[in-house]
Design an enzyme around this catalytic site. Structure first.
Site, PDB file in Angstrom:
ATOM      1  N   GLU A   1       0.851  -1.199   0.000  1.00 46.33           N
ATOM      2  CA  GLU A   1       0.000   0.000   0.000  1.00 46.33           C
ATOM      3  C   GLU A   1       0.881   1.241   0.000  1.00 46.33           C
ATOM      4  OE1 GLU A   1      -3.116  -0.010   2.957  1.00 46.33           O
ATOM      5  OE2 GLU A   1      -3.968  -1.861   2.183  1.00 46.33           O
TER       6      GLU A   1
ATOM      7  N   HIS B   1      -9.217   9.766   1.624  1.00 42.92           N
ATOM      8  CA  HIS B   1      -8.746   8.620   0.840  1.00 42.92           C
ATOM      9  C   HIS B   1      -8.841   9.004  -0.630  1.00 42.92           C
ATOM     10  CE1 HIS B   1      -8.165   4.642  -0.748  1.00 42.92           C
ATOM     11  NE2 HIS B   1      -7.931   4.182   0.462  1.00 42.92           N
TER      12      HIS B   1
ATOM     13  N   ARG C   1      -1.029   9.159   1.084  1.00 44.23           N
ATOM     14  CA  ARG C   1      -2.369   9.612   0.719  1.00 44.23           C
ATOM     15  C   ARG C   1      -2.544  11.116   0.625  1.00 44.23           C
ATOM     16  NH1 ARG C   1      -5.906   5.437   4.230  1.00 44.23           N
ATOM     17  NH2 ARG C   1      -5.122   3.675   3.038  1.00 44.23           N
TER      18      ARG C   1
ATOM     19  N   HIS D   1     -11.877  10.130   5.084  1.00 48.22           N
ATOM     20  CA  HIS D   1     -11.667   8.716   5.392  1.00 48.22           C
ATOM     21  C   HIS D   1     -11.263   8.459   6.837  1.00 48.22           C
ATOM     22  CE1 HIS D   1     -10.680   4.573   4.526  1.00 48.22           C
ATOM     23  NE2 HIS D   1      -9.414   4.729   4.861  1.00 48.22           N
TER      24      HIS D   1
ATOM     25  N   ARG E   1      -1.755   9.627   8.312  1.00 46.60           N
ATOM     26  CA  ARG E   1      -1.629   8.203   8.682  1.00 46.60           C
ATOM     27  C   ARG E   1      -1.107   7.361   7.524  1.00 46.60           C
ATOM     28  NH1 ARG E   1      -5.115   3.710   8.088  1.00 46.60           N
ATOM     29  NH2 ARG E   1      -6.565   5.109   7.039  1.00 46.60           N
TER      30      ARG E   1
HETATM   31  C1  SIN Z   1      -7.637   0.885   1.995  1.00 42.65           C
HETATM   32  O1  SIN Z   1      -7.878  -0.303   1.837  1.00 42.65           O
HETATM   33  O2  SIN Z   1      -7.226   1.602   1.099  1.00 42.65           O
HETATM   34  C2  SIN Z   1      -7.872   1.486   3.329  1.00 42.65           C
HETATM   35  C3  SIN Z   1      -6.830   1.070   4.249  1.00 42.65           C
HETATM   36  C4  SIN Z   1      -6.590   2.125   5.279  1.00 42.65           C
HETATM   37  O3  SIN Z   1      -7.296   3.124   5.309  1.00 42.65           O
HETATM   38  O4  SIN Z   1      -5.629   1.969   6.025  1.00 42.65           O
END
Ligand code: SIN
Length: 557
Positions: free
Chosen positions: A126, A249, A298, A359, A394
């Site tokens: 991620e 997000h 993000r 988010h 975060r």
């Molecule tokens: C996501 O799956 O993109 C959300 C995960 C998160 O907010 O940590």
């Protein structure tokens, strides 16, 4: 006939039934009686909607230090480093507990050099992570964890789970004018079905109410995310930190009927690329904003999308993962695949239309590494709390991790003071805790006021206090929220309270905290971007923006 008001006693009152609350419940149940209240059903919480998973160092190629550094960098170095080290370092032990409890994280066959054939965890990637380290259960990680936690809590003799019970306010000694340090005694709780407010007295109260995404017009959060824990804690004289850092997000499905359905960052982790439509072409743009391109943290991605949308006048950008086969995508992202398909997009053949949405609340009730607030016997854990882990932004999938680590830490802390905090702390002969009194309140005459105020707040928060801020917009928002808050207070005290009114009052209070914190931080850093202060001024940024209710005196705590 209204139902009888009740007075209940327990050792632990846990407000909220997400991953943090239920993990704490299971641990606290080893020490005493536990009452978990949740304002709708137990599964209706942000944890259930988590798609990505939990970040945890599992691989021999990875290291705690690398996870720490990624967290600090994503947080624009405003994180508290000692907290980051403690939470990230505790991850493997807490994950082991979840696995023992029965959580089925996705595994894949792993044949090592020595020929051993095992089913190893399939680790996802991620944004902002320099390694694959996200444990996941397909793309329904939160739902899988909640399945196991709810079943374990329901099976435990010491845990009572009350659904459709909504906290109205915390009961604290300060508000009752008792001597000594401010301590939490319990909470007033509305039974939604009967509209009766009960008094719950408890040795410890743990706030685990989640975030406040509903303060914004577009959010990836469920309807329950109205910020009540933060608002209640503020009213009880807790410190609230870093509310200006609301995370957007970057990728929610753009479709009028999709309700900002999240397209997990894991899609970008598997190679999904953000593109903008130019004529008939889909053109990558993130590479001109950050060296990590679509997998940048993000704050950077959401801001870049916002800029591209404003520049082009288009309503959405696109996430292109067409390089993978339909078979792979259906297996790795079964839920996302099916949902996109339901809205007319086959992610194997079509780029997915996406927009950012509110988010995650990186700020919250200011706590230490054990979830201890500045009120005795009151803990805050999970998204409602601000530990210092997230700093100004975060890192993806650090939130479920923080939830389980902090649940453990808070209960361990309470174990240490359990015997000192006997039930006498909630009794005071001369000034007892009185039950909730409705006074002269009558049924609300114009419910339209609630819905109108609700819509207005969410819209101006989106327009004025969103991804891109200016001081003038923030000041406008401040004037609007001040007026709305006055109207709500009048409603609150003159009419019988309802579930909607409680939510509106809390949400308005949290919206004001976000505005105040954003006005206070006169620089752009992490998630907080104010065009009047486009760059940090070179001075060391303040780690925290702290708010508290007038009348707060640190020496009282
Ligand atoms: C996501 O799956 O993109 C959300 C995960 C998160 O907010 O940590």
């Amino acid at each position: 006939m209204p139902a009888e008001q009740q007075r209940l006693n327990c050792d632990y009152l846990i407000i909220g039934s997400g991953c943090a609350g239920l993990t704490a419940a299971l641990k606290a149940a080893e020490l005493g009686s536990v009452l978990v209240i949740t304002k709708k059903t137990a599964v209706e919480c942000s944890s259930s909607w988590a798609q990505g998973g939990i970040a945890c160092v599992m691989d021999s190629d990875d290291s705690i230090e690398s996870h720490v550094q990624d967290t600090l960098k994503a947080g624009a170095y405003l994180c508290k480093e000692d907290v980051v080290r403690r939470i990230v370092g505790a991850a493997p032990a807490r994950i082991e507990e979840l696995v023992e409890l029965g959580v089925n994280f996705t595994r894949q066959r792993d044949i090592s050099e020595d020929g051993s054939d095992t089913m190893a965890f399939d680790l996802g990637a991620e944004g902002g992570h320099s390694r694959r380290r996200i444990l996941h259960a397909g793309d329904i990680s939160g739902r899988e964890i909640m399945r196991v936690l709810i079943a374990a809590c329901q099976a435990h003799d010491n845990i009572t789970l009350l659904e459709n019970y909504q906290a109205v306010d915390l009961i604290s000694s300060r508000r009752l004018d008792w001597d000594g340090p401010n301590r939490c005694l319990g909470a007033f709780v509305l039974e939604r079905r009967t509209k009766t407010v009960h008094t719950i007295l408890s040795r410890f109260v743990i706030l685990a109410t989640g975030g406040a995404g509903k303060a914004y017009l577009y959010t990836s959060n469920p309807d329950v995310a109205c910020g009540e824990g933060i608002a209640m804690a503020y009213r009880a004289y807790c410190e609230i930190a870093n509310m200006e850092f609301y995370q957007f997000h970057p990728t929610c499905l753009y479709h009028p009927m999709a309700g900002s359905y999240l397209i997990s960052e894991a899609v970008r982790g598997e190679g999904g690329v953000l593109k903008i439509k130019r004529g008939k072409e889909y053109v990558e743009f993130m590479d001109s904003y950050d060296s990590q391109a679509s997998l940048a943290p993000r704050d950077i991605v959401a801001r870049a999308i916002d800029r591209e949308l404003k520049k082009s006048g288009q309503p959405c950008v696109y996430l292109d993962i067409r390089q993978h086969s339909e078979e792979f995508l259906r297996k790795r992202f079964p839920n996302i695949y099916a949902t996109c398909e339901q809205f007319g997009c086959n992610m194997a053949t079509d780029p997915i239309p996406v927009v950012p949405a509110a988010h995650y609340c990186c700020g919250g009730v200011r706590v230490d590494i054990d979830g201890v607030t500045c009120i005795e016997n009151l803990y805050a854990i999970g998204e409602v709390a601000c530990t210092g882990l997230h700093g100004a932004n975060r890192l993806a999938s650090n939130s479920l991790l923080e939830a389980i680590v902090m649940a453990h830490n808070a209960v361990e802390h309470s174990r240490g003071v359990f015997n000192d905090t006997d039930r006498r702390h909630i009794e005071n002969g001369s000034r007892p805790v009185l039950d909730w009194s409705k006074g002269d309140a009558t049924d609300p005459d114009e419910l339209i006021v609630i819905y109108h105020n609700w819509d207005e707040i969410r819209r101006f928060m989106w327009d004025y206090v969103g991804i891109f801020r200016t001081t003038k917009r923030l000041q406008r928002a401040k004037t609007r929220i001040r007026n709305i808050r006055k109207e709500i207070e009048h409603f609150y005290w003159d009419f019988l309270i309802t579930a909607d009114l409680i939510e509106l009052r809390n949400m308005a209070s949290v919206a004001e905290m976000i505005i105040d914190s954003a006005l206070a931080r006169q620089e752009s850093i992490g998630l907080h971007y104010n065009a009047d202060y486009p760059v940090a001024d070179g001075k060391l940024s303040e780690k925290e923006t702290i708010l508290h209710r007038p009348g707060f005196h640190r020496e009282l705590y």
